[in-house]
Write an enzyme that holds these catalytic residues in place. Sequence first.
Site, PDB file in Angstrom:
ATOM      1  CG  HIS A   5       2.341 -58.178   8.047  1.00  0.00           C
ATOM      2  ND1 HIS A   5       1.538 -56.896   8.346  1.00  0.00           N
ATOM      3  CD2 HIS A   5       2.295 -58.273   6.606  1.00  0.00           C
ATOM      4  CE1 HIS A   5       1.205 -56.554   7.243  1.00  0.00           C
ATOM      5  NE2 HIS A   5       1.609 -57.125   6.358  1.00  0.00           N
TER       6      HIS A   5
ATOM      7  CG  ASP B 147       3.229 -56.517  11.637  1.00  0.00           C
ATOM      8  OD1 ASP B 147       3.996 -56.043  11.038  1.00  0.00           O
ATOM      9  OD2 ASP B 147       1.888 -56.680  11.271  1.00  0.00           O
TER      10      ASP B 147
ATOM     11  CD  GLU C 132      -4.439 -56.224   1.439  1.00  0.00           C
ATOM     12  OE1 GLU C 132      -4.514 -57.178   2.454  1.00  0.00           O
ATOM     13  OE2 GLU C 132      -3.908 -55.241   1.444  1.00  0.00           O
TER      14      GLU C 132
ATOM     15  CD  GLU D 228      -5.382 -51.445   1.796  1.00  0.00           C
ATOM     16  OE1 GLU D 228      -4.875 -52.584   2.144  1.00  0.00           O
ATOM     17  OE2 GLU D 228      -4.469 -50.544   1.601  1.00  0.00           O
TER      18      GLU D 228
ATOM     19  CG  HIS E 182      -4.541 -52.018  -2.137  1.00  0.00           C
ATOM     20  ND1 HIS E 182      -4.322 -53.286  -1.526  1.00  0.00           N
ATOM     21  CD2 HIS E 182      -3.780 -51.196  -1.588  1.00  0.00           C
ATOM     22  CE1 HIS E 182      -3.412 -53.210  -0.609  1.00  0.00           C
ATOM     23  NE2 HIS E 182      -3.131 -51.840  -0.485  1.00  0.00           N
TER      24      HIS E 182
ATOM     25  CG  ASP F 286      -6.894 -54.805   4.392  1.00  0.00           C
ATOM     26  OD1 ASP F 286      -7.452 -55.280   5.184  1.00  0.00           O
ATOM     27  OD2 ASP F 286      -5.789 -54.839   4.419  1.00  0.00           O
TER      28      ASP F 286
ATOM     29  CG  ASP G 135      -1.459 -48.340  -0.083  1.00  0.00           C
ATOM     30  OD1 ASP G 135      -2.790 -47.816  -0.102  1.00  0.00           O
ATOM     31  OD2 ASP G 135      -1.307 -49.313   0.080  1.00  0.00           O
TER      32      ASP G 135
ATOM     33  CG  ASP H 195      -2.337 -47.477   3.900  1.00  0.00           C
ATOM     34  OD1 ASP H 195      -2.931 -48.190   2.783  1.00  0.00           O
ATOM     35  OD2 ASP H 195      -1.199 -48.305   4.171  1.00  0.00           O
TER      36      ASP H 195
ATOM     37  CG  ASP I 170      -4.141 -51.932   5.525  1.00  0.00           C
ATOM     38  OD1 ASP I 170      -2.821 -51.474   6.297  1.00  0.00           O
ATOM     39  OD2 ASP I 170      -3.511 -53.013   4.708  1.00  0.00           O
TER      40      ASP I 170
HETATM   41  C1  XLS Z   1       0.068 -52.984   1.797  1.00  0.00           C
HETATM   42  C2  XLS Z   1      -0.949 -53.779   2.228  1.00  0.00           C
HETATM   43  C3  XLS Z   1      -0.788 -54.861   3.439  1.00  0.00           C
HETATM   44  C4  XLS Z   1      -1.721 -56.004   3.709  1.00  0.00           C
HETATM   45  C5  XLS Z   1      -1.072 -57.127   4.428  1.00  0.00           C
HETATM   46  O1  XLS Z   1      -0.546 -51.996   0.872  1.00  0.00           O
HETATM   47  O2  XLS Z   1      -2.415 -53.181   2.286  1.00  0.00           O
HETATM   48  O3  XLS Z   1      -0.708 -53.875   4.523  1.00  0.00           O
HETATM   49  O4  XLS Z   1      -2.872 -55.577   3.801  1.00  0.00           O
HETATM   50  O5  XLS Z   1       0.222 -57.349   4.075  1.00  0.00           O
HETATM   51 NI    NI Z   2      -4.015 -54.238   3.165  1.00  0.00          NI
HETATM   52 NI    NI Z   3      -2.616 -51.206   1.373  1.00  0.00          NI
END
Ligand code: XLS
Ligand code: NI
Ligand code: NI
Length: 441
Positions: A105, A108, A236, A272, A275, A300, A311, A313, A343
């Site tokens: 991003h 980032d 996404e 993802e 998600h 992702d 989430d 991750d 991700d």
């Molecule tokens: C958040 C998203 C984010 C996207 C990019 O849940 O996964 O990280 O991949 O903005």
């Molecule tokens: Ni993501």
């Molecule tokens: Ni995410």
Amino acid sequence: MLSAAMSYFPEIPQIPYEGPTSKNALAFKHYNPKELVEGKSMHDHLRFAAAYWHVMRNGLGDPFGAPTAVMPWEDYSDSLSNAKRRADVFFEFLGKLGIDFWCFHDRDVAPELNDYKKSTAALQEVTAHLGQLQQASGKKLLWGTACLFGHPRYSQGAGTSPNAEVFAYGAAQVKAAIDATHALGGLGYVFWGGREGYASLLNTHMGRELDHLAALLHLAVDYKRAIGFTGQFYIEPKPREPSTHQYDSDAAACLNFLREYDLLGDFKLNIETNHATLAGHTMEHELTVAINAGALGSIDANQGDMLIGWDTDQFPTDLYGTTKVMLKVLEMGGFTTGGLNFDAKRRRESHEPLDLFHAHIGGMDAFARGLKIAAAVRADGRLGKFVCERYASWNSGIGQRVENKKATLAELAEYVSSHPEPVIASGRQEMLENILNECIC
Ligand code: XLS
Ligand code: NI
Ligand code: NI
């Protein structure tokens, strides 16, 4: 720029492939980049990417506790020297793991300075440094994106803010992020709309918000064409978090939105795993919906925790999960612009830099195994053959007439009247699950 002799991870060697019998925690057991699977190298099948936000910027805080991650290279300032040093650390990290793609991003890599011109100038300066690091290492940008969800100005949305000035700010930020992605030769650009939704319909004009989101995407497409950026645009999907409801809630909702606003030709989906889980779907479901529309672009790669409803991750370690993803990717014929972007973040308890390596090694090995198992399932052929045969009645006779849009309701009524009750074959789910397990190698 980082001198060859200097290292931010002095104790970490170049991670080698040592094969399945190795007990070396800092070695791949399955990810052998050059090994051919279905005639293509694992490296080219998997196209691993690391996420700048998780590797470099995630302090591992949670809603109840402070960040724990140890980052010896950080001075925690908004200075450009800090931002550039971080970039050096990240590229050393990519090099040691043999990860050749990365994602970021805008905020980032460069600081948000609460002033559009200053933030954009900072982004441009760090982008130039990242460009040098890319050139020196051969690493490639899988995709870039704008963070339109962190700053308080976006608390009520960016493209879907009720405030037109906030929309303008978000659009300006998208322009600068596309410029940075273009300058870095990015293969793609992602739109993830964490705040593009609502907390309550009592204060929300959903129709106008959706029109505005589509307007933002059209402006981005126009801009991309104007500057000659050829990277793939992705949406996404995610159903919620941080907003109560996000408009891009799942693959089907995104496809409907893109079709409705005449954007389908310019976008694919970045799906993802976590998600999908939040949307109440399996990852295979989301991938299948995207593939059916010719719109699966990138992935992702992570996984959620079935006991925690957010989430989380986590790094992908579930072999059934990675196998099912790779079955879909192989079925699609492989990635073109996309890849597998981790991700994913370490658990808050895994606070040492070393844990970044364990986490990615695990994710890469889990996907390498998933790829090998998926190829074994395809070579075995029983699963594919079963599905073909299950639908055989559509290949001729009345089935074929329906598929070819030749049949009428009256004809079907006549057909049923003159034929005996249909005999249905078993779905054999358990037998197929057994075959999948047999292929786990
Ligand atoms: C958040 C998203 C984010 C996207 C990019 O849940 O996964 O990280 O991949 O903005
Ligand atoms: Ni993501
Ligand atoms: Ni995410």
